[in-house]
Design a protein around this motif. Structure first.
Motif, PDB file in Angstrom:
ATOM      1  N   UNK A   1       1.122  -3.759  12.447  1.00  0.00           N
ATOM      2  CA  UNK A   1       1.887  -5.262  12.206  1.00  0.00           C
ATOM      3  C   UNK A   1       1.700  -5.882  10.839  1.00  0.00           C
TER       4      UNK A   1
ATOM      5  N   UNK B   1       2.002  -6.679  24.848  1.00  0.00           N
ATOM      6  CA  UNK B   1       1.201  -8.226  24.771  1.00  0.00           C
ATOM      7  C   UNK B   1       1.430  -8.375  26.205  1.00  0.00           C
TER       8      UNK B   1
ATOM      9  N   UNK C   1      13.687  -6.945  26.664  1.00  0.00           N
ATOM     10  CA  UNK C   1      15.093  -7.645  26.531  1.00  0.00           C
ATOM     11  C   UNK C   1      15.885  -7.718  27.444  1.00  0.00           C
TER      12      UNK C   1
ATOM     13  N   UNK D   1      18.592  -8.848  27.301  1.00  0.00           N
ATOM     14  CA  UNK D   1      20.109  -8.288  27.735  1.00  0.00           C
ATOM     15  C   UNK D   1      20.337  -6.377  28.443  1.00  0.00           C
TER      16      UNK D   1
ATOM     17  N   UNK E   1      14.538   2.309  26.469  1.00  0.00           N
ATOM     18  CA  UNK E   1      14.850   1.633  24.630  1.00  0.00           C
ATOM     19  C   UNK E   1      13.954   2.655  23.761  1.00  0.00           C
TER      20      UNK E   1
ATOM     21  N   UNK F   1       6.468   6.292  26.460  1.00  0.00           N
ATOM     22  CA  UNK F   1       6.573   7.216  25.303  1.00  0.00           C
ATOM     23  C   UNK F   1       5.345   7.840  25.010  1.00  0.00           C
TER      24      UNK F   1
ATOM     25  N   UNK G   1       8.441 -11.571  18.596  1.00  0.00           N
ATOM     26  CA  UNK G   1       7.802 -10.672  19.885  1.00  0.00           C
ATOM     27  C   UNK G   1       9.081  -9.065  19.978  1.00  0.00           C
ATOM     28  N   UNK G   2      10.329 -10.368  19.690  1.00  0.00           N
ATOM     29  CA  UNK G   2      11.048  -8.103  19.771  1.00  0.00           C
ATOM     30  C   UNK G   2      11.493  -7.416  18.973  1.00  0.00           C
ATOM     31  N   UNK G   3      10.896  -7.849  17.223  1.00  0.00           N
ATOM     32  CA  UNK G   3      10.976  -7.477  16.703  1.00  0.00           C
ATOM     33  C   UNK G   3      10.150  -6.442  16.722  1.00  0.00           C
ATOM     34  N   UNK G   4       9.020  -7.159  16.621  1.00  0.00           N
ATOM     35  CA  UNK G   4       7.566  -6.010  16.541  1.00  0.00           C
ATOM     36  C   UNK G   4       7.297  -5.608  17.914  1.00  0.00           C
ATOM     37  N   UNK G   5       7.955  -5.902  19.020  1.00  0.00           N
ATOM     38  CA  UNK G   5       8.090  -5.133  20.049  1.00  0.00           C
ATOM     39  C   UNK G   5       8.934  -3.632  19.597  1.00  0.00           C
ATOM     40  N   UNK G   6      10.310  -3.972  18.731  1.00  0.00           N
ATOM     41  CA  UNK G   6      10.434  -2.398  18.492  1.00  0.00           C
ATOM     42  C   UNK G   6      10.469  -2.226  18.002  1.00  0.00           C
ATOM     43  N   UNK G   7       9.537  -2.249  16.449  1.00  0.00           N
ATOM     44  CA  UNK G   7       8.575  -1.666  15.295  1.00  0.00           C
ATOM     45  C   UNK G   7       7.368  -0.717  15.840  1.00  0.00           C
TER      46      UNK G   7
ATOM     47  N   UNK H   1       7.870   0.706  18.719  1.00  0.00           N
ATOM     48  CA  UNK H   1       8.391   1.820  19.725  1.00  0.00           C
ATOM     49  C   UNK H   1       9.017   2.723  18.666  1.00  0.00           C
TER      50      UNK H   1
ATOM     51  N   UNK I   1      11.630   1.640  16.196  1.00  0.00           N
ATOM     52  CA  UNK I   1      12.261   2.175  16.207  1.00  0.00           C
ATOM     53  C   UNK I   1      12.619   1.823  14.348  1.00  0.00           C
TER      54      UNK I   1
ATOM     55  N   UNK J   1      18.402   0.798  13.485  1.00  0.00           N
ATOM     56  CA  UNK J   1      18.579   0.728  14.823  1.00  0.00           C
ATOM     57  C   UNK J   1      17.300  -0.966  15.060  1.00  0.00           C
TER      58      UNK J   1
ATOM     59  N   UNK K   1      19.972  -2.493  17.808  1.00  0.00           N
ATOM     60  CA  UNK K   1      19.832  -2.532  19.317  1.00  0.00           C
ATOM     61  C   UNK K   1      18.888  -3.741  19.285  1.00  0.00           C
ATOM     62  N   UNK K   2      18.552  -4.862  18.520  1.00  0.00           N
ATOM     63  CA  UNK K   2      17.781  -5.553  18.791  1.00  0.00           C
ATOM     64  C   UNK K   2      17.811  -6.634  18.347  1.00  0.00           C
TER      65      UNK K   2
ATOM     66  N   UNK L   1      21.853  -8.177  19.086  1.00  0.00           N
ATOM     67  CA  UNK L   1      22.037  -8.459  20.705  1.00  0.00           C
ATOM     68  C   UNK L   1      21.360  -9.670  21.008  1.00  0.00           C
ATOM     69  N   UNK L   2      20.366  -9.766  20.586  1.00  0.00           N
ATOM     70  CA  UNK L   2      19.110 -10.731  20.470  1.00  0.00           C
ATOM     71  C   UNK L   2      20.159 -12.369  19.760  1.00  0.00           C
TER      72      UNK L   2
END
Ligand SMILES: Nc1ncnc2c1ncn2[C@@H]1O[C@H](COP(=O)(O)OP(=O)(O)OP(=O)(O)O)[C@@H](O)[C@H]1O
Ligand SMILES: [Mg+2]
Lengths: 262, 257
Positions: free
Chosen positions: A53, A79, A85, A87, A96, A148, B153-159, B161, B163, B167, B171-172, B175-176
């Protein structure tokens, strides 16, 4: 050598701060590594670098011989805040990463089922996130990370926002899961007790600049008993090391203040 | 509880209409402060409303206006989303284009009417152009701000995982940003509705704004007032009936209300 950190430095331009200095560490496959150190010593920064990151100012990180250049599903992060999420339902959150990987719907559900059952949340699979408790959220996040099946699991104080009782339950669960799956885990915590409970080796960090002070192997048989005399003794010893470095810093700053006063 | 609230509403508006009638009578009949043709009155407005309704003028006007505003609004949403995403992804655009858009956003939409007429003539497209100019920029700014406000953190978490960037948006980010975006659309809608009236008053040959201007030309203040009330009513209906409902439902689903 599974994961290698080679002479990592991190300098933040914004704050002109040398946050990490000369961090070198090798981790074997299946090892459980805990990182402890005073607040602000750069533990989260280090984890972010391994996650991809953020990029180190100098030095290299390799996982199974491949250099880390950005975030990826082979190094999932869990974290401190669950980062689920809102939603999506519990099971959709767990699916996900699998959806992002392009797995067919059936196998997404199958895998999610396995891990939700493992963290005992199968019953709550269709709940929206705001209707489950903090502990259940962390368990969902754990299931999402485990689903995962990454090469490396990075955890940044995942249980620190929870109450003592929930922490004990989740610790036992994580320990059991780790024993079964032998995942390679890098686990940041400020709780020395937690570190001694989990770790094969404990990395003790010191701050200003953030560096590795000592690496302490822990050889106690598992599952460990936190009331064991040997456990308590080791916990005390490591705690004094962490506090010592914190006190050194405090003394250092105090001296500097005195100097400027004079 | 709910019936009590509605009863209260009805009582309030009945009182308001009574007051209006009283003031009209006082001003025009008792003290002769004003000429009756310059002040609308409730009975006149109701009579006019029924007349416009029965001869089909009002339904046609409402339909025509809604068709235009919906067309313009959808074009605005498309332009707004694209523009907003461009600004989010480019530091250069954020520094230069965003202040410009903020400035243009303060421009009353009636200022676009001369352009509209020169470019499109007295046509449907001219009015739709005014609607788009009136609302697209506000929507772009709303998109930009709701994407900026997504917890990182939503974006970090997705990365972590795995995406890819498509995506990530699908997906993030979308909707966010959705609840705040609906709020932005609500505001965009009110801009669009106002811009539509500017356009119609200046250049239409049909629609609510046009019906209002006919009222002026006929010196029929009651018709002007009737159309104004219909405009207000439709504005509220769509704001409350569509946007606020959708917004509330999304927030509720996420446990935010
Ligand atoms: N993005 C950033 N920009 C500038 N400085 C940063 C940034 N992130 C962290 N730092 C600095 O790096 C240092 C270490 O931060 P970090 O969050 O890694 O500490 P930590 O060991 O995780 O602390 P804690 O135990 O409180 O979580 C801090 O002094 C902080 O000011
Ligand atoms: Mg931290």
């Amino acid at each position: 050598m599974y994961l290698t950190l080679n002479a990592i430095h991190k300098f933040f331009q914004d704050t002109q701060k040398e946050t990490l200095k000369d961090i070198s560490l090798t981790v074997e496959r299946g090892e459980f590594i805990c990182i402890v150190g005073p607040s602000g010593c750069g533990k989260s920064t280090l984890l972010n670098l391994v996650a991809g990151l953020d990029t180190p100012t100098s030095g290299t990180i390799t996982l199974e011989g491949t250099p880390v250049t950005g975030p990826g599903p082979d190094r999932v992060v869990m974290f401190q805040e669950a980062a689920l999420y809102p939603w999506l339902s519990v099971i959709e959150n767990v699916m996900f990463g699998l959806k992002a990987a392009g797995l067919p719907k059936d196998s997404q559900r199958e895998i999610a089922e396995t891990y939700l059952k493992m963290v005992q949340l199968w019953h709550y699979r269709d709940y929206p996130i705001h209707q489950i408790s903090g502990g259940m959220r962390q368990r969902t996040a754990l299931a999402r990370a485990l689903a995962l099946d990454s090469k490396l699991l990075l955890m940044d104080e995942p249980f620190s926002a929870l109450d003592k009782q929930t922490i004990h339950i989740l610790r036992a669960e994580l320990e059991e899961i780790w024993e079964k799956h032998k995942k390679t885990i890098l686990y940041v915590t400020h709780s020395v007790e937690e570190a001694v409970y989990f770790a094969d080796r404990i990395v003790v960090m010191a701050e200003n600049p953030g560096r590795i002070k000592e690496i302490v192997p822990v050889a106690f048989p598992r599952p460990r008993n936190i009331e064991d005399a040997a456990f308590v003794a080791l916990r005390r010893e490591i705690l004094s090391k962490v506090q010592l470095s914190a006190r050194e810093i405090a003394a250092d700053e105090f001296d500097k203040e005195e100097e400027t006063l004079l | 509880m709910k019936t009590k609230k509605i009863a209260g509403n009805i009582l309030f508006f009945a009182g308001l209409i009574l007051l209006w009638q009283f003031l009209y009578t006082a001003a025009c009949d008792w003290f002769l402060w004003a000429k009756p043709y310059a002040i609308p009155n409730p009975t006149g407005v109701i009579r006019c409303f029924l007349l416009l309704l029965s001869d089909g003028t009002l339904p046609a006007a409402v339909f025509g206006s809604l068709l235009r505003v919906v067309t313009g609004f959808f074009i605005s949403i498309l332009i707004g989303i694209l523009l907003g995403i461009c600004i989010v992804n480019s530091g250069c655009l954020a520094r230069n284009l965003k202040p410009l858009i903020l400035g243009v956003q303060t421009l009353p939409s009636i200022c676009w009417v001369p352009f509209a007429i020169l470019w499109f003539g007295l046509s449907e497209s001219a009015i739709i152009f005014v609607v788009v100019m009136g609302s697209a920029f506000g929507i772009a700014l709303a998109i930009e701000s709701c994407i900026q406000n997504i917890p990182p953190i939503y974006i970090k978490a997705a990365k972590t995982m795995g995406v890819d960037s498509y995506q990530l948006y699908r997906y993030v980010i979308f909707p966010a940003a959705l609840p705040a975006f609906i709020g932005g659309l609500k505001q965009g809608w009110s801009f669009a509705w106002r811009a539509l009236m500017s356009g119609e008053v200046m250049s239409a040959s049909m629609g609510l704004g046009y019906t209002l201007m006919i009222g002026r030309d006929l010196a029929d203040i009651n018709q002007v007032m009737t159309v104004m009330l219909v405009i207000i009513f439709i504005g509220i209906l769509i704001d409350k009936g569509i946007f606020t409902t959708v917004e509330h439902r999304i927030l509720k689903k996420r446990g935010l209300v």
